[in-house]
Design a protein around this motif. Structure first.
Motif, PDB file in Angstrom:
ATOM      1  N   ILE A  51       5.651  11.894  -3.652  1.00  0.00           N
ATOM      2  CA  ILE A  51       5.998  10.889  -4.997  1.00  0.00           C
ATOM      3  C   ILE A  51       4.839  11.168  -5.919  1.00  0.00           C
ATOM      4  N   LEU A  52       3.739  10.849  -5.381  1.00  0.00           N
ATOM      5  CA  LEU A  52       2.522  10.980  -6.398  1.00  0.00           C
ATOM      6  C   LEU A  52       2.479  12.254  -7.095  1.00  0.00           C
ATOM      7  N   ASN A  53       2.448  13.285  -6.190  1.00  0.00           N
ATOM      8  CA  ASN A  53       2.188  14.650  -6.720  1.00  0.00           C
ATOM      9  C   ASN A  53       3.661  15.055  -7.626  1.00  0.00           C
ATOM     10  N   THR A  54       4.708  14.472  -7.518  1.00  0.00           N
ATOM     11  CA  THR A  54       5.683  14.754  -8.506  1.00  0.00           C
ATOM     12  C   THR A  54       5.484  13.926  -9.822  1.00  0.00           C
ATOM     13  N   VAL A  55       5.099  12.661  -9.489  1.00  0.00           N
ATOM     14  CA  VAL A  55       4.880  11.813 -10.783  1.00  0.00           C
ATOM     15  C   VAL A  55       3.931  12.360 -11.687  1.00  0.00           C
ATOM     16  N   ILE A  56       2.728  12.953 -11.200  1.00  0.00           N
ATOM     17  CA  ILE A  56       1.527  13.154 -12.023  1.00  0.00           C
ATOM     18  C   ILE A  56       2.072  14.849 -12.792  1.00  0.00           C
ATOM     19  N   GLU A  57       3.036  15.383 -12.354  1.00  0.00           N
ATOM     20  CA  GLU A  57       3.613  16.705 -12.992  1.00  0.00           C
ATOM     21  C   GLU A  57       4.402  16.407 -14.012  1.00  0.00           C
ATOM     22  N   ILE A  58       4.938  15.037 -14.173  1.00  0.00           N
ATOM     23  CA  ILE A  58       5.924  15.018 -15.221  1.00  0.00           C
ATOM     24  C   ILE A  58       5.161  14.705 -16.437  1.00  0.00           C
ATOM     25  N   GLU A  59       5.749  15.327 -17.886  1.00  0.00           N
ATOM     26  CA  GLU A  59       4.921  15.325 -19.037  1.00  0.00           C
ATOM     27  C   GLU A  59       5.110  13.845 -19.600  1.00  0.00           C
ATOM     28  N   ASN A  60       6.121  13.088 -19.527  1.00  0.00           N
ATOM     29  CA  ASN A  60       6.328  12.079 -20.319  1.00  0.00           C
ATOM     30  C   ASN A  60       5.831  10.699 -19.248  1.00  0.00           C
ATOM     31  N   VAL A  61       5.301  10.833 -18.124  1.00  0.00           N
ATOM     32  CA  VAL A  61       5.018   9.852 -17.408  1.00  0.00           C
ATOM     33  C   VAL A  61       3.493   9.711 -17.142  1.00  0.00           C
ATOM     34  N   ASN A  62       2.929   8.599 -17.260  1.00  0.00           N
ATOM     35  CA  ASN A  62       1.526   8.268 -17.007  1.00  0.00           C
ATOM     36  C   ASN A  62       1.541   7.280 -15.793  1.00  0.00           C
ATOM     37  N   LEU A  63       0.564   7.643 -14.969  1.00  0.00           N
ATOM     38  CA  LEU A  63       0.247   6.570 -13.655  1.00  0.00           C
ATOM     39  C   LEU A  63      -0.993   5.890 -14.067  1.00  0.00           C
ATOM     40  N   ASN A  64      -0.655   4.483 -14.415  1.00  0.00           N
ATOM     41  CA  ASN A  64      -1.648   3.932 -14.738  1.00  0.00           C
ATOM     42  C   ASN A  64      -2.706   3.297 -13.794  1.00  0.00           C
ATOM     43  N   ALA A  65      -2.149   2.798 -12.670  1.00  0.00           N
ATOM     44  CA  ALA A  65      -2.905   2.030 -11.789  1.00  0.00           C
ATOM     45  C   ALA A  65      -2.229   2.099 -10.193  1.00  0.00           C
ATOM     46  N   ILE A  66      -2.770   2.150  -9.084  1.00  0.00           N
ATOM     47  CA  ILE A  66      -2.163   2.259  -7.627  1.00  0.00           C
ATOM     48  C   ILE A  66      -2.933   1.020  -6.897  1.00  0.00           C
ATOM     49  N   GLU A  67      -2.116   0.446  -6.137  1.00  0.00           N
ATOM     50  CA  GLU A  67      -2.626  -0.576  -5.291  1.00  0.00           C
ATOM     51  C   GLU A  67      -1.858  -0.451  -4.090  1.00  0.00           C
ATOM     52  N   TRP A  68      -2.983  -0.468  -3.001  1.00  0.00           N
ATOM     53  CA  TRP A  68      -2.391  -0.284  -1.471  1.00  0.00           C
ATOM     54  C   TRP A  68      -1.901  -1.958  -1.195  1.00  0.00           C
ATOM     55  N   LEU A  69      -0.754  -1.857  -0.244  1.00  0.00           N
ATOM     56  CA  LEU A  69      -0.329  -3.177   0.294  1.00  0.00           C
ATOM     57  C   LEU A  69      -0.671  -3.065   1.856  1.00  0.00           C
ATOM     58  N   TYR A  70      -0.832  -4.522   2.289  1.00  0.00           N
ATOM     59  CA  TYR A  70      -1.157  -4.631   3.745  1.00  0.00           C
ATOM     60  C   TYR A  70      -0.294  -5.749   4.244  1.00  0.00           C
ATOM     61  N   ASP A  71      -0.329  -5.648   5.581  1.00  0.00           N
ATOM     62  CA  ASP A  71       0.345  -6.718   6.256  1.00  0.00           C
ATOM     63  C   ASP A  71      -0.823  -7.726   6.698  1.00  0.00           C
ATOM     64  N   ASP A  72      -1.211  -8.575   5.951  1.00  0.00           N
ATOM     65  CA  ASP A  72      -2.453  -9.517   6.334  1.00  0.00           C
ATOM     66  C   ASP A  72      -1.928 -10.536   7.310  1.00  0.00           C
ATOM     67  N   TYR A  73      -0.657 -10.952   7.364  1.00  0.00           N
ATOM     68  CA  TYR A  73      -0.338 -11.942   8.409  1.00  0.00           C
ATOM     69  C   TYR A  73      -0.656 -11.664   9.820  1.00  0.00           C
ATOM     70  N   SER A  74      -0.076 -10.354  10.177  1.00  0.00           N
ATOM     71  CA  SER A  74      -0.022  -9.562  11.444  1.00  0.00           C
ATOM     72  C   SER A  74      -1.540  -9.513  12.145  1.00  0.00           C
ATOM     73  N   ALA A  75      -2.385  -9.114  11.154  1.00  0.00           N
ATOM     74  CA  ALA A  75      -3.662  -8.923  11.460  1.00  0.00           C
ATOM     75  C   ALA A  75      -4.482 -10.280  11.555  1.00  0.00           C
ATOM     76  N   LYS A  76      -4.186 -11.278  10.718  1.00  0.00           N
ATOM     77  CA  LYS A  76      -4.767 -12.768  10.997  1.00  0.00           C
ATOM     78  C   LYS A  76      -4.448 -13.073  12.419  1.00  0.00           C
ATOM     79  N   VAL A  77      -3.173 -13.126  12.672  1.00  0.00           N
ATOM     80  CA  VAL A  77      -2.510 -13.737  14.132  1.00  0.00           C
ATOM     81  C   VAL A  77      -3.480 -12.947  15.273  1.00  0.00           C
TER      82      VAL A  77
END
Length: 216
Positions: free
Chosen positions: A98-124
């Motif tokens: 998806i990333l490599n496809t998105v950055i090739e599209i002329e009228n699309v700009n990737l502003n930011a990325i954010e990783w997501l985590y399962d904090d709850y399971s790790a806390k338990v």
């Protein structure tokens, strides 16, 4: 003899891997359409949505906001829209595509990325480990003092969890990353270099143990 109290604390920590990623994209549209209807009716936005869905049907795409750009001529006024989309991906195997496809599209700009985590399971998992370490430590200390543990007076926990890291255009420029600052480079996106999909979580256990003399 009056029972004593032993205060013991321990910590457990671990690095956890991300279980998803959130992309902040801007799409330049040739016509202005308000609301989520833009996902289906604006040609540029629709094409991007279809492209992402073809790679990952489970991707969640939502319209965050619209910026209006007006161009006025002698007899006409044309309004164009700049559409800000949020794409949430939980299928890690599709992220690179998806990333490599998105950055090739002329009228699309990737502003930011954010990783997501399962904090709850790790806390338990980590607080269970921290409590076990606290109990073992308390038993050793009590034995050295000639005491035995007969109960728990209180128990508390706390956690050190860093916020999910977001890398923006500005940060990308300062770090020298080309993926966000040059959206149409031919090189494949290297997420391992761009930003690590890991973070460290720490769990702290604080327990008051009730003690009595061993001979009692």
């Amino acid at each position: 003899m009056k029972n004593g109290v032993l205060n013991v604390s321990e910590q457990a920590s671990a690095f956890i891997d991300a279980n998803g990623i959130k992309l902040n994209l801007t799409v330049q549209g040739e016509n202005l359409i308000f609301g989520n209807a833009a996902l289906d009716k604006n040609q540029n936005v629709k094409a991007l949505v279809q492209t992402i869905k073809e790679i990952d049907p489970s991707a969640i795409i939502s319209l965050d906001n619209i910026k209006i750009q007006s161009e006025t001529g002698w007899f006409t006024q044309i309004s164009k829209g700049s559409y800000n989309l949020i794409v949430t991906i939980t299928n890690l195997e599709t992220i690179d595509a998806i990333l490599n496809t998105v950055i090739e599209i002329e009228n699309v700009n990737l502003n930011a990325i954010e990783w997501l985590y399962d904090d709850y399971s790790a806390k338990v998992k980590l607080i269970t480990e921290a409590v076990s370490k606290t109990k073992a430590k308390a038993e050793t200390m009590a034995g050295a003092l000639g005491k035995t543990i007969i109960g728990v007076k209180s128990c508390a926990d706390s956690y050190d969890i860093p916020d999910n890291r977001t890398i923006t255009q500005e940060e990308a420029k300062s770090l020298g990353y080309s993926m966000l600052t040059k959206p149409r480079t031919k090189a494949n996106a290297d997420m391992g270099t761009l930003i690590k999909g890991k973070k460290e979580i720490k769990a702290n256990a604080f327990i008051q143990f009730i003690l009595k003399n061993i001979e009692e």
